[in-house]
Design a protein around this motif. Structure first.
Motif, PDB file in Angstrom:
ATOM      1  N   SER A  48       0.840  -1.284   0.008  1.00 26.89           N
ATOM      2  CA  SER A  48       0.046   0.000  -0.242  1.00 26.89           C
ATOM      3  C   SER A  48       0.813   1.083   0.134  1.00 26.89           C
ATOM      4  O   SER A  48       1.774   1.365   0.775  1.00 26.89           O
ATOM      5  N   ASN A  49       0.434   2.109  -0.810  1.00 29.01           N
ATOM      6  CA  ASN A  49       1.499   3.224  -0.877  1.00 29.01           C
ATOM      7  C   ASN A  49       0.499   4.573  -1.449  1.00 29.01           C
ATOM      8  O   ASN A  49      -0.681   4.593  -1.709  1.00 29.01           O
ATOM      9  N   GLN A  50       1.255   5.924  -1.845  1.00 26.07           N
ATOM     10  CA  GLN A  50       0.574   6.961  -2.149  1.00 26.07           C
ATOM     11  C   GLN A  50      -0.542   7.377  -1.289  1.00 26.07           C
ATOM     12  O   GLN A  50      -1.451   7.802  -1.798  1.00 26.07           O
ATOM     13  N   PRO A  51      -0.264   7.844   0.082  1.00 30.01           N
ATOM     14  CA  PRO A  51      -1.382   8.149   0.736  1.00 30.01           C
ATOM     15  C   PRO A  51      -1.518   9.684   0.536  1.00 30.01           C
ATOM     16  O   PRO A  51      -0.732  10.356   0.175  1.00 30.01           O
ATOM     17  N   ALA A  52      -2.804  10.213   0.575  1.00 26.74           N
ATOM     18  CA  ALA A  52      -3.292  11.634   0.285  1.00 26.74           C
ATOM     19  C   ALA A  52      -4.701  11.902   1.133  1.00 26.74           C
ATOM     20  O   ALA A  52      -5.360  11.158   1.265  1.00 26.74           O
ATOM     21  N   TRP A  53      -4.098  12.816   1.909  1.00 26.28           N
ATOM     22  CA  TRP A  53      -5.161  13.384   2.924  1.00 26.28           C
ATOM     23  C   TRP A  53      -6.467  14.152   2.388  1.00 26.28           C
ATOM     24  O   TRP A  53      -6.168  14.767   1.345  1.00 26.28           O
ATOM     25  N   SER A  54      -7.487  13.963   2.957  1.00 31.49           N
ATOM     26  CA  SER A  54      -8.566  14.581   2.488  1.00 31.49           C
ATOM     27  C   SER A  54      -8.329  16.108   3.066  1.00 31.49           C
ATOM     28  O   SER A  54      -7.716  16.365   3.925  1.00 31.49           O
ATOM     29  N   PRO A  55      -9.234  17.124   2.641  1.00 31.94           N
ATOM     30  CA  PRO A  55      -9.032  18.358   2.784  1.00 31.94           C
ATOM     31  C   PRO A  55      -9.463  18.741   4.371  1.00 31.94           C
ATOM     32  O   PRO A  55      -8.697  19.721   4.876  1.00 31.94           O
ATOM     33  N   ASP A  56     -10.256  17.999   4.803  1.00 31.26           N
ATOM     34  CA  ASP A  56     -10.483  18.166   6.065  1.00 31.26           C
ATOM     35  C   ASP A  56      -9.663  17.484   7.236  1.00 31.26           C
ATOM     36  O   ASP A  56      -9.641  17.305   8.655  1.00 31.26           O
ATOM     37  N   GLY A  57      -8.743  16.550   6.452  1.00 32.47           N
ATOM     38  CA  GLY A  57      -7.898  15.625   7.385  1.00 32.47           C
ATOM     39  C   GLY A  57      -8.347  14.418   7.977  1.00 32.47           C
ATOM     40  O   GLY A  57      -7.780  13.790   8.808  1.00 32.47           O
ATOM     41  N   SER A  58      -9.756  14.058   7.581  1.00 29.36           N
ATOM     42  CA  SER A  58     -10.364  13.165   8.374  1.00 29.36           C
ATOM     43  C   SER A  58      -9.938  11.676   7.749  1.00 29.36           C
ATOM     44  O   SER A  58     -10.046  10.741   8.523  1.00 29.36           O
ATOM     45  N   ARG A  59      -9.624  11.521   6.418  1.00 28.62           N
ATOM     46  CA  ARG A  59      -9.688  10.402   5.755  1.00 28.62           C
ATOM     47  C   ARG A  59      -8.291  10.508   4.799  1.00 28.62           C
ATOM     48  O   ARG A  59      -7.924  11.592   4.598  1.00 28.62           O
ATOM     49  N   LEU A  60      -8.089   9.315   4.531  1.00 29.47           N
ATOM     50  CA  LEU A  60      -6.928   9.237   3.509  1.00 29.47           C
ATOM     51  C   LEU A  60      -7.283   8.290   2.328  1.00 29.47           C
ATOM     52  O   LEU A  60      -7.793   7.370   2.446  1.00 29.47           O
ATOM     53  N   LEU A  61      -7.064   8.712   1.097  1.00 28.56           N
ATOM     54  CA  LEU A  61      -6.746   7.967   0.089  1.00 28.56           C
ATOM     55  C   LEU A  61      -5.416   7.017  -0.111  1.00 28.56           C
ATOM     56  O   LEU A  61      -4.437   7.427   0.540  1.00 28.56           O
ATOM     57  N   PHE A  62      -5.384   5.826  -0.520  1.00 32.78           N
ATOM     58  CA  PHE A  62      -4.189   5.215  -0.681  1.00 32.78           C
ATOM     59  C   PHE A  62      -4.203   4.203  -1.931  1.00 32.78           C
ATOM     60  O   PHE A  62      -5.419   3.718  -2.261  1.00 32.78           O
ATOM     61  N   VAL A  63      -3.217   3.784  -2.460  1.00 32.99           N
ATOM     62  CA  VAL A  63      -3.291   2.479  -3.412  1.00 32.99           C
ATOM     63  C   VAL A  63      -2.833   1.281  -3.114  1.00 32.99           C
ATOM     64  O   VAL A  63      -1.637   1.306  -2.170  1.00 32.99           O
ATOM     65  N   SER A  64      -3.413   0.258  -3.213  1.00 29.47           N
ATOM     66  CA  SER A  64      -2.929  -0.872  -2.699  1.00 29.47           C
ATOM     67  C   SER A  64      -2.864  -2.201  -3.973  1.00 29.47           C
ATOM     68  O   SER A  64      -4.083  -2.083  -4.759  1.00 29.47           O
ATOM     69  N   ASP A  65      -2.118  -3.047  -4.086  1.00 27.06           N
ATOM     70  CA  ASP A  65      -2.216  -4.063  -4.853  1.00 27.06           C
ATOM     71  C   ASP A  65      -2.763  -5.490  -4.323  1.00 27.06           C
ATOM     72  O   ASP A  65      -2.465  -6.470  -4.886  1.00 27.06           O
ATOM     73  N   ARG A  66      -3.434  -5.204  -3.107  1.00 23.67           N
ATOM     74  CA  ARG A  66      -3.613  -6.497  -2.425  1.00 23.67           C
ATOM     75  C   ARG A  66      -4.698  -7.400  -3.328  1.00 23.67           C
ATOM     76  O   ARG A  66      -4.656  -8.525  -3.216  1.00 23.67           O
ATOM     77  N   ASN A  67      -5.460  -7.000  -4.507  1.00 23.86           N
ATOM     78  CA  ASN A  67      -6.142  -7.732  -5.383  1.00 23.86           C
ATOM     79  C   ASN A  67      -5.554  -8.240  -6.482  1.00 23.86           C
ATOM     80  O   ASN A  67      -6.385  -8.437  -7.466  1.00 23.86           O
ATOM     81  N   GLY A  68      -4.533  -7.770  -6.730  1.00 29.82           N
ATOM     82  CA  GLY A  68      -3.979  -8.233  -7.881  1.00 29.82           C
ATOM     83  C   GLY A  68      -3.305  -7.040  -8.789  1.00 29.82           C
ATOM     84  O   GLY A  68      -2.508  -7.111  -9.670  1.00 29.82           O
ATOM     85  N   SER A  69      -4.129  -5.980  -8.750  1.00 34.23           N
ATOM     86  CA  SER A  69      -3.872  -4.745  -9.510  1.00 34.23           C
ATOM     87  C   SER A  69      -4.017  -3.281  -8.592  1.00 34.23           C
ATOM     88  O   SER A  69      -4.321  -3.723  -7.374  1.00 34.23           O
ATOM     89  N   SER A  70      -3.615  -2.276  -9.123  1.00 41.68           N
ATOM     90  CA  SER A  70      -3.418  -1.247  -8.175  1.00 41.68           C
ATOM     91  C   SER A  70      -4.893  -0.597  -8.246  1.00 41.68           C
ATOM     92  O   SER A  70      -5.475  -0.281  -9.167  1.00 41.68           O
ATOM     93  N   GLU A  71      -5.497  -0.512  -7.152  1.00 40.14           N
ATOM     94  CA  GLU A  71      -6.800  -0.116  -6.870  1.00 40.14           C
ATOM     95  C   GLU A  71      -6.578   1.216  -5.683  1.00 40.14           C
ATOM     96  O   GLU A  71      -5.690   1.083  -4.847  1.00 40.14           O
ATOM     97  N   ILE A  72      -7.597   2.030  -5.775  1.00 42.53           N
ATOM     98  CA  ILE A  72      -7.759   3.144  -4.843  1.00 42.53           C
ATOM     99  C   ILE A  72      -8.824   2.678  -3.681  1.00 42.53           C
ATOM    100  O   ILE A  72      -9.830   2.515  -3.748  1.00 42.53           O
ATOM    101  N   PHE A  73      -8.220   2.979  -2.372  1.00 39.22           N
ATOM    102  CA  PHE A  73      -9.070   2.753  -1.217  1.00 39.22           C
ATOM    103  C   PHE A  73      -9.081   3.962  -0.575  1.00 39.22           C
ATOM    104  O   PHE A  73      -8.266   5.002  -0.686  1.00 39.22           O
ATOM    105  N   VAL A  74     -10.008   4.124   0.472  1.00 44.10           N
ATOM    106  CA  VAL A  74     -10.021   5.293   1.391  1.00 44.10           C
ATOM    107  C   VAL A  74     -10.404   4.765   2.746  1.00 44.10           C
ATOM    108  O   VAL A  74     -10.830   3.724   2.849  1.00 44.10           O
ATOM    109  N   ILE A  75      -9.781   5.361   3.692  1.00 39.35           N
ATOM    110  CA  ILE A  75      -9.802   4.876   5.123  1.00 39.35           C
ATOM    111  C   ILE A  75      -9.609   6.123   6.072  1.00 39.35           C
ATOM    112  O   ILE A  75      -9.341   7.270   5.767  1.00 39.35           O
TER     113      ILE A  75
END
Length: 655
Positions: free
Chosen positions: A402-429
């Motif tokens: 997992s890499n490429q973390p990006a903060w939401s403007p309000d700082g409550s969440r982050l986007l990130f990219v993960s290859d856990r399912n075989g390809s690079s997909e975008i998650f939010v947490i």
């Protein structure tokens, strides 16, 4: 960025590095005493990026290598005598080993441009790459035939790995090997009549040879250990390979008729990546026999090995120049960590330390939290930590890289990219680790996500559908995806401060050089902003009226300012060196950037309207990825762990 695809059935010490050295001169008096204690290691590249997989042209005048200088990877070349690197291929997610054509005009390489890696060729000066294979399986390890007419490679489109050849000018592939087991690591004999390779048909990996016309396959080694990394001597009489038959990886030779098996090294350490020198009298290899990984040379007849490098880091697999007077290798000095420093200068403070890599640091909008990527657990994970606190928290917990973390403007969440399912997909947490959600998925790779300033949408780069890397947008809650561009070759997305436009870089231009573009958030009004030279690294000013540009038109990179309304470009920082990574301060009054005027990359700050720069850091390492806090302090990354190319001048070691 896609993690390189793992290739099965590769023994740990086997190197898929093209271009074993050969020659026709002889030196029967080669002894360890003819070498000095050190060959004088010299750094060949020094960019703030990873340079790997070196390959030397047949005439010894140029070297090709893979670099992630632009954010993704591309193949570059540069003169061995020194000079600026030239980008040869478009940027993409993954590139495998490269091999020069015998006449030095073309380069073969593998790339996942169309999903599973295929074999491509491209002119040594760049241009449009030609795709030679399109099978559903994995192809890797291209090697030109001595006459330059065909390219040998390994592929598994039939299930097991076999050797194939394909005409260098295009056409159907021919399967060279067949039968049970995986066959790979092919190397041509100097006369082009035979191919050496390894096969595990007998249960362990063994050395085989087969005629180029696909006849006469025969097994040369048969032992309980694994053999690999086979290459021909310059006279075509002997094969060099690595084997763990003695309990650890050692270097062996055998005659092409199967006679004369000889163990060359016999040490308790592992030795691998062996390469002949030009006259077949010496073998260079990589070993950790003295407690760290270094490059060594040993007489081909056997005897005492000589240590060629002695640096506090890990040397990569050696690759010879044409006459093997110089040996090129990759070098990783340490690990990357994150520091902070006052924007007015002063003592730096280490934020991370330890044996793991900590990279990609990004501050939350309020400057109170920061996120970064660490390989502490063996895979890349996203971590968060309060700026003023001690405890760090693993958000992604080793579910793939997992890499490429990006903060939401309000700082409550982050986007990130993960290859856990075989390809690079975008998650939010959520920033506290709650509510992880797969936000965007496709049959391609989605990377580089960026929140819109209002937080309602995201922009990202994807190769989904027929795209080879374009700008896409979607709602921050997921759902329908909209494609904004069809230009391809996109990276480095940046939303304008008002959220109306997306700035990006693309290599797919008439000049073949990277240029800056902007497109409206609804996909309208695509505009090319730069056209002269090579331009990248766009960064908006806080009011959206200007863009910082990294420009390369001669020697090094300079920093310029582009006026968005008029299109006028003004030079801001121009030294006889490289200035890169420029970013505006929150109030738009200052610009921080990296510069290597003193040798290594240090941080500098200067007025946004121009003026004398102030040097902020003074170390022996490379500093970069500077980020402003809301109150004007800086965080940055100490890139002590970048992998660069070095070379050893073997001639200087000969007394």
């Amino acid at each position: 960025m896609r993690i390189p695809i793992a290739v099965p059935f590769i023994v740990a010490f086997v190197a898929l590095v093209a271009g074993a050295c050969g020659g026709d001169s002889a030196d029967d008096d080669a002894t360890a005493e003819s070498y000095g204690k050190s060959a004088g290691a010299v750094q060949f590249t020094s960019a703030s990026s990873d340079e790997t997989a070196p390959s030397v042209s047949a005439d010894g005048k140029h070297i090709a290598f893979v670099s992630d200088e632009s954010g993704k990877v591309a193949l570059y070349r540069m003169p061995i005598g020194g000079g600026d690197p030239v980008q040869v291929t478009p940027t993409q997610n993954w590139l495998g080993s490269a091999d020069w054509s015998p006449d030095g005009t073309m380069i073969a390489y593998t790339s996942d441009l169309y999903a599973p890696p295929d074999v491509f060729v491209i002119g040594a000066d760049g241009g449009e790459p030609t795709r030679l294979t399109s099978d559903p399986g994995l192809e890797f390890g291209p090697v030109w035939s001595p006459d330059g007419s065909v390219i040998l490679y390994s592929g598994n489109s039939g299930g097991e790995f076999n050797l194939y050849s394909v005409p260098a000018g295009g056409g159907g592939s021919t399967q060279i090997t067949s039968g049970p087991g995986n066959k790979q690591g092919g190397d041509w004999s100097p006369d082009g009549e035979w191919i050496a390779y390894t096969s595990n048909a007998s249960g362990t990996s063994s050395v085989w040879v087969i005629a180029a016309d696909r006849s006469g396959a025969r097994q040369l080694t048969d032992d309980a250990g694994d053999d690999g990394g086979v290459s021909w001597s310059g006279d075509g009489a002997t094969l060099l390979f690595g084997s763990d038959r003695s309990g650890n990886a050692d270097i062996w030779t055998i005659g092409v008729d199967g006679s004369g098996l000889r163990q060359i090294t016999n040490d308790e350490s592992d030795e691998y990546g062996p390469r002949w020198t030009a006259d077949d009298s010496w073998i260079v290899f990589r070993s950790d026999r003295d407690g760290q990984v270094d490059v060594y040379a040993v007489p081909a007849a056997g005897g005492e090995a000589v240590r060629l490098t002695n640096d506090d880091g890990a040397e990569g697999l050696p690759v010879c120049a044409a006459d093997c007077s110089r040996i090129f290798y990759t070098f990783n000095a340490a690990k990357s960590h994150i520091y902070s420093i006052p924007a007015t200068g002063g003592d730096r403070e280490a934020i991370t330390s330890g044996p793991d890599n900590n990279t990609g640091a990004t501050l939350s909008p309020d400057g109170q939290m920061w996120a970064w990527v660490s390989d502490d657990n063996g895979t890349a994970d996203v971590w968060v930590k309060p700026v003023a606190g001690e405890d760090a928290f693993n958000l992604t917990e080793s579910k793939g890289d997992s890499n490429q973390p990006a903060w939401s403007p309000d700082g409550s969440r982050l986007l990130f990219v993960s290859d856990r399912n075989g390809s690079s997909e975008i998650f939010v947490i959520a920033a506290d680790g709650a509510g992880e959600q797969l936000l965007i998925t496709s049959d391609g790779d989605d990377v580089g996500p960026q929140w819109s300033p209002g937080g309602s949408g995201i922009a990202f780069v994807s190769d989904r559908g027929d795209s080879d890397g374009d700008v896409f947008v979607a709602s921050a809650s997921g759902g329908e995806v909209q494609r904004l561009t069809t230009i391809g070759g996109v990276n480095g997305l940046r939303w304008s401060p008002d959220g109306s436009r997306v700035l990006f870089t693309s290599q797919n231009t008439e000049s073949g050089q990277a240029q800056l573009f902007v497109v409206s958030a609804d996909g309208s009004d695509l505009r090319q902003l730069t056209s002269e030279g090579y331009n990248t690294g766009g960064e908006w000013s806080p009011d959206g009226s200007k863009i910082l540009v990294n420009s390369h038109s001669g020697e090094g990179f300079d920093i310029s300012v582009l006026d968005v309304a008029s299109g006028e470009i003004t030079l801001l920082a121009s030294e006889p060196a490289w200035e890169i990574g420029a970013r505006y301060s929150p109030d738009g009054q200052w610009v921080v950037y990296q510069g290597n005027m003193e040798g290594n990359y240090e941080l500098y700050v200067m007025p946004a309207g121009g003026g004398e720069p102030t040097r902020l850091t003074t170390t022996d390492s490379d500093e970069g990825n500077a980020q402003w806090t809301p109150d004007g302090d800086l965080y940055y990354q100490v890139a002590e762990g970048d992998t660069n190319l070095w070379y050893v001048d073997v001639g200087a070691a000969v007394q």
